[in-house]
Design a protein around this motif. Structure first.
Motif, PDB file in Angstrom:
ATOM      1  N   THR A  51      74.903  84.071 -34.269  1.00 59.41           N
ATOM      2  CA  THR A  51      75.133  83.251 -35.468  1.00 59.41           C
ATOM      3  C   THR A  51      75.152  84.085 -36.753  1.00 59.41           C
ATOM      4  O   THR A  51      75.925  83.802 -37.664  1.00 59.41           O
TER       5      THR A  51
ATOM      6  N   PHE B 177      60.274  79.390 -28.561  1.00 59.06           N
ATOM      7  CA  PHE B 177      60.220  80.846 -28.360  1.00 59.06           C
ATOM      8  C   PHE B 177      60.323  81.601 -29.688  1.00 59.06           C
ATOM      9  O   PHE B 177      59.826  82.721 -29.816  1.00 59.06           O
TER      10      PHE B 177
ATOM     11  N   HIS C 158      65.921  78.488 -38.691  1.00 57.37           N
ATOM     12  CA  HIS C 158      67.069  78.965 -37.909  1.00 57.37           C
ATOM     13  C   HIS C 158      68.353  78.276 -38.381  1.00 57.37           C
ATOM     14  O   HIS C 158      68.327  77.130 -38.838  1.00 57.37           O
TER      15      HIS C 158
ATOM     16  N   GLU D  54      76.575  83.126 -25.516  1.00 60.95           N
ATOM     17  CA  GLU D  54      75.989  82.193 -24.535  1.00 60.95           C
ATOM     18  C   GLU D  54      77.060  81.294 -23.903  1.00 60.95           C
ATOM     19  O   GLU D  54      76.768  80.509 -23.006  1.00 60.95           O
TER      20      GLU D  54
HETATM   21  P1  13P Z   1      71.204  83.386 -32.584  1.00 66.17           P
HETATM   22  O1  13P Z   1      70.197  84.472 -32.479  1.00 66.17           O
HETATM   23  O2  13P Z   1      72.608  83.888 -32.458  1.00 66.17           O
HETATM   24  O3  13P Z   1      71.000  82.603 -33.827  1.00 66.17           O
HETATM   25  O4  13P Z   1      71.042  82.428 -31.322  1.00 66.17           O
HETATM   26  C1  13P Z   1      69.927  81.642 -31.075  1.00 66.17           C
HETATM   27  C2  13P Z   1      70.186  80.585 -30.105  1.00 66.17           C
HETATM   28  O5  13P Z   1      69.317  79.868 -29.703  1.00 66.17           O
HETATM   29  C3  13P Z   1      71.551  80.438 -29.638  1.00 66.17           C
HETATM   30  O6  13P Z   1      71.686  79.292 -28.886  1.00 66.17           O
END
Ligand code: 13P
Ligand code: SF4
Length: 300
Positions: A214, A63, A24, A199
């Motif tokens: 992101t 998750f 990630h 978020e």
């Molecule tokens: P993204 O899918 O935008 O990478 O977000 C994942 C996440 O955990 C944001 O806090």
């Protein structure tokens, strides 16, 4: 072991074990160096579903690794640190969601991918920061219970005619962003564009030139004429942007996700070498959760 030696050994092990490493965007920069693919939640889920490798090492949080297992049940999915858990995902349990559904019997349920499998299993469709608006429109019900992110639910309400029923969950990193700090950065960098993750709270999103996940931030930074950006998401994203978009400047406006940072090269090496920390999901829950995830992957 020194960093370069660890990286070399991990790469050797990957070949020997027919494994891929999915990473990630918020991971530590040295983890990028062993990745087969780096991306946002949606891109990683798509890669996890498509891979032909036997083993998936998922460098992210619980998750995400669980979703990889749901989408590709025949593969072994390993997570380098089982304690790398998203606190927001834990804020919506399946039991509480069942209760909410009885309060709103006509409502559909959209589950952000930041939920555990049992909660996904209670949902009509999943979504990520890249497709939450489409997911809300996908469900035929007019009322939508949106779990677990309150801020994202409030934002999606501004983009749809449907009635969104928010859940009181939040991301500990984004919810703590102070709009005053963002204003200060804007004052210091007047030419910078503000990109903010959905978020973030409403008063932070109001300051943004572009609201996106992101993956969207990389696209926006590449295509925008601007040369400087204030990045209102987990601070590791700035390093990712600097590597991906050369010659532009990125200023972080949020803190670090301690859970994302639990993954280290040592832990990646150990779990790949020993095949430990395999992700398992109860078969009955997995079948229902997979339906909601697969429906998400079919969204336009
Ligand atoms: P993204 O899918 O935008 O990478 O977000 C994942 C996440 O955990 C944001 O806090
Ligand atoms: Fe969860 Fe927030 Fe960390 Fe993302 S940044 S994994 S939503 S705690």
């Amino acid at each position: 072991m020194k960093t370069q030696e660890l990286i070399r050994k991990i790469k050797e092990l990957k070949k020997a074990k027919n494994a891929i490493i999915l990473v990630h965007n918020y991971q530590r920069p040295e983890i990028y160096d062993v990745a087969d693919f780096i991306g946002d939640s949606l891109e990683l889920a798509i890669r996890a579903k498509r891979t032909k490798a036997k083993v998936i090492v998922f460098c992210g949080v619980d998750f995400m690794a669980e979703s990889a297992k749901l989408l590709n049940p025949a593969k072994r999915v390993l997570i380098p640190d089982v304690e790398a858990k998203c606190p927001m995902a834990a804020m919506a349990t399946a039991g509480k969601l069942r209760q909410k559904k009885t309060e709103y019997p006509r409502a559909g349920v959209v589950a952000y991918i930041n939920t555990n499998a049992a909660t996904k299993a209670e949902s009509d469709v999943c979504c990520t920061s890249a497709n939450f608006k489409e997911a809300v429109e996908e469900v035929s019900a007019h009322e939508i219970i949106f779990v677990p992110d309150y801020n994202m639910a409030k934002y999606v309400q501004t983009k749809t005619r449907k009635k969104i029923i928010p859940w009181p969950g939040f991301c500990v990193v984004h919810d703590a962003v102070d709009p005053k700090a963002v204003k200060k950065l804007k004052w210091r960098h007047p030419k910078a564009k503000v990109m903010a993750h959905p978020e973030n709270p409403e008063d932070v999103l109001k300051l943004a030139d572009h609201v996106c996940g992101t993956g969207g931030m990389i696209k926006y930074a590449k295509t925008s004429k601007a040369k400087e950006f204030i990045v209102v998401t987990e601070e590791g994203m700035c390093e990712r942007l600097r590597r991906e978009v050369k010659g532009k400047k990125f200023y972080p406006a949020a803190g670090a996700c301690q859970n994302m940072k639990k993954t280290t090269l040592e832990k990646v090496y150990a779990c790949l070498r020993d095949g430990t920390n395999e992700v398992k999901v109860d078969a009955a829950i997995a079948e229902k959760a997979r339906r909601a995830l697969d429906r998400m992957l079919k969204l336009k």
